[in-house]
Scaffold this motif. Structure first.
Motif, PDB file in Angstrom:
ATOM      1  N   LEU A   2      81.775 -18.854  72.564  1.00  0.00           N
ATOM      2  CA  LEU A   2      80.720 -17.752  72.250  1.00  0.00           C
ATOM      3  C   LEU A   2      80.411 -17.051  73.208  1.00  0.00           C
ATOM      4  O   LEU A   2      80.233 -15.740  73.133  1.00  0.00           O
ATOM      5  N   ASN A  58      82.111 -17.247  63.870  1.00  0.00           N
ATOM      6  CA  ASN A  58      82.807 -18.497  63.744  1.00  0.00           C
ATOM      7  C   ASN A  58      82.141 -19.445  64.775  1.00  0.00           C
ATOM      8  O   ASN A  58      82.106 -20.660  64.460  1.00  0.00           O
ATOM      9  N   HIS A  59      81.942 -19.003  65.965  1.00  0.00           N
ATOM     10  CA  HIS A  59      81.851 -19.711  66.934  1.00  0.00           C
ATOM     11  C   HIS A  59      80.293 -20.602  67.175  1.00  0.00           C
ATOM     12  O   HIS A  59      80.309 -21.426  67.628  1.00  0.00           O
ATOM     13  N   MET A  87      76.588 -27.584  68.079  1.00  0.00           N
ATOM     14  CA  MET A  87      77.615 -27.048  68.795  1.00  0.00           C
ATOM     15  C   MET A  87      78.248 -27.953  70.050  1.00  0.00           C
ATOM     16  O   MET A  87      77.424 -28.706  70.445  1.00  0.00           O
ATOM     17  N   SER A  88      79.581 -27.711  70.288  1.00  0.00           N
ATOM     18  CA  SER A  88      80.280 -28.306  71.343  1.00  0.00           C
ATOM     19  C   SER A  88      80.313 -27.584  72.616  1.00  0.00           C
ATOM     20  O   SER A  88      79.954 -26.389  72.566  1.00  0.00           O
ATOM     21  N   ASP A  96      82.657 -24.691  71.697  1.00  0.00           N
ATOM     22  CA  ASP A  96      81.942 -23.675  71.052  1.00  0.00           C
ATOM     23  C   ASP A  96      81.333 -22.642  71.801  1.00  0.00           C
ATOM     24  O   ASP A  96      81.325 -21.407  71.426  1.00  0.00           O
ATOM     25  N   ASN A 145      80.813 -23.180  63.946  1.00  0.00           N
ATOM     26  CA  ASN A 145      81.840 -24.157  63.931  1.00  0.00           C
ATOM     27  C   ASN A 145      81.168 -25.527  64.051  1.00  0.00           C
ATOM     28  O   ASN A 145      81.784 -26.332  63.205  1.00  0.00           O
ATOM     29  N   GLY A 146      80.260 -25.808  64.723  1.00  0.00           N
ATOM     30  CA  GLY A 146      79.638 -27.201  64.591  1.00  0.00           C
ATOM     31  C   GLY A 146      79.078 -27.584  63.475  1.00  0.00           C
ATOM     32  O   GLY A 146      79.530 -28.904  62.934  1.00  0.00           O
ATOM     33  N   CYS A 165      82.630 -15.728  58.204  1.00  0.00           N
ATOM     34  CA  CYS A 165      83.271 -16.313  59.073  1.00  0.00           C
ATOM     35  C   CYS A 165      84.878 -16.082  58.805  1.00  0.00           C
ATOM     36  O   CYS A 165      85.562 -15.764  59.697  1.00  0.00           O
TER      37      CYS A 165
END
Length: 306
Positions: A161, A235-236, A153-154, A157, A239-240, A264
């Protein structure tokens, strides 16, 4: 001067309700422990189911690392946990509103110069704050679990979230406020809480992906706001992992298939619902439920005034 007094009264009610929630060890620890128990249960029983469904969506000849696989499963577990607890915790936090009715405390409060609308707003805002507090603890526990399993995760993200957690918590609070408005006993709130706790996870797609539902049921749940809350969290949280798959050269059709499998992507009568529309549906649902809650309290206040 009068507005200043009302704001001061509202602040006092929010403080009082929040203190009552955290002071009641039964309600507080039930609200706090439930998400953590769900995380353990998801990791124990659903992890293998998620792994199998993920591997089935992959074409033959593609090897998936354990870290990537665990990161995928961890993201699904976290999104499922938050989709359920943000709503079910709000029903526990909002139990005080029904308790005050059952014990006669609300009547005592209305004897003083406190408007019914101010009381209602106090319950709503304090429930929102306490639900967010518990949901954020659950989010941190889930992120710690993902960090152990496989972190992709970034910062973006995580921020998205947290936005999802706020919106789903607001939705859960608004929904519980409308339903609890009609309840007046401990038995009723216990029955409703049990129904919500056991059934909400299924209809929002947290326990079983909506993609595995039958056609008519899949189209039916596409009209429920909670479905889109789960999809946004999915999705969030994932995502990563999906970005990592893309960078590793996974076929685009495989990634698209995985997105469909884990919800998603949500489809309503065959049409894909964009994320912007998901946000709009969830936000408008919160506004509509809050509006209904306000209307119910205004009508009750007028009825009492006659």
């Amino acid at each position: 001067m009068r507005n200043k007094i009302e704001w001061k009264t509202l602040g006092a009610l929010i403080k009082r309700n929040s203190k009552m929630f955290f002071k009641d060890k039964g309600i507080f620890f039930t609200s706090l422990i439930t998400p953590l128990i769900l995380l353990v249960l998801y990791a124990t029983f659903l992890a293998n189911v998620y792994k199998d469904s993920f591997l089935q969506a992959m074409p033959e000849g593609i090897t998936v690392s354990d870290k990537l696989l665990n990161g995928m499963v961890g993201g699904q577990l976290l999104s499922s946990l938050l989709a359920v607890c943000c709503v079910t915790v709000s029903f526990c936090a909002n139990m005080l509103m029904v308790q005050d009715k059952a014990l006669g405390t609300r009547s005592d409060l209305t004897v003083s110069p406190v408007k019914n609308s101010t009381l209602a707003l106090g319950y709503y805002l304090s429930t929102t704050l306490t639900t967010l507090a518990v949901s954020l603890v659950a989010t941190l526990a889930g992120l710690a679990y993902i960090a152990i399993c496989g972190w992709y995760m970034s910062v973006g993200d995580i921020c998205l979230l947290l936005l999802d957690v706020f919106l789903v918590s607001a939705f859960g609070t608004a929904l519980s406020s409308v339903i609890n408005f009609f309840l007046s006993s401990q038995g009723q709130i216990s029955a409703v809480g049990s129904i919500v706790s056991s059934g909400y996870g299924f209809i929002c797609g947290a326990y079983m992906p909506i993609s595995q539902f039958g056609g008519w049921l899949r189209n039916t749940v596409a009209f429920l706001p909670g479905t889109y809350g789960t999809a946004l969290l999915r999705n969030h949280a994932l995502n990563g992992v999906l970005r990592e798959m893309n960078s590793l050269g996974f076929p685009p059709e495989s990634i698209a298939g995985i997105r469909d499998t884990v919800d998603c992507n949500i489809y309503c009568f065959g049409a894909s619902v964009p994320q912007g529309v998901m946000y709009a549906i969830l936000a408008l649902s919160v506004v509509a439920l809050v509006g209904l809650y306000i209307l119910l309290n205004v009508l009750k206040e007028r009825k009492n005034a006659k």
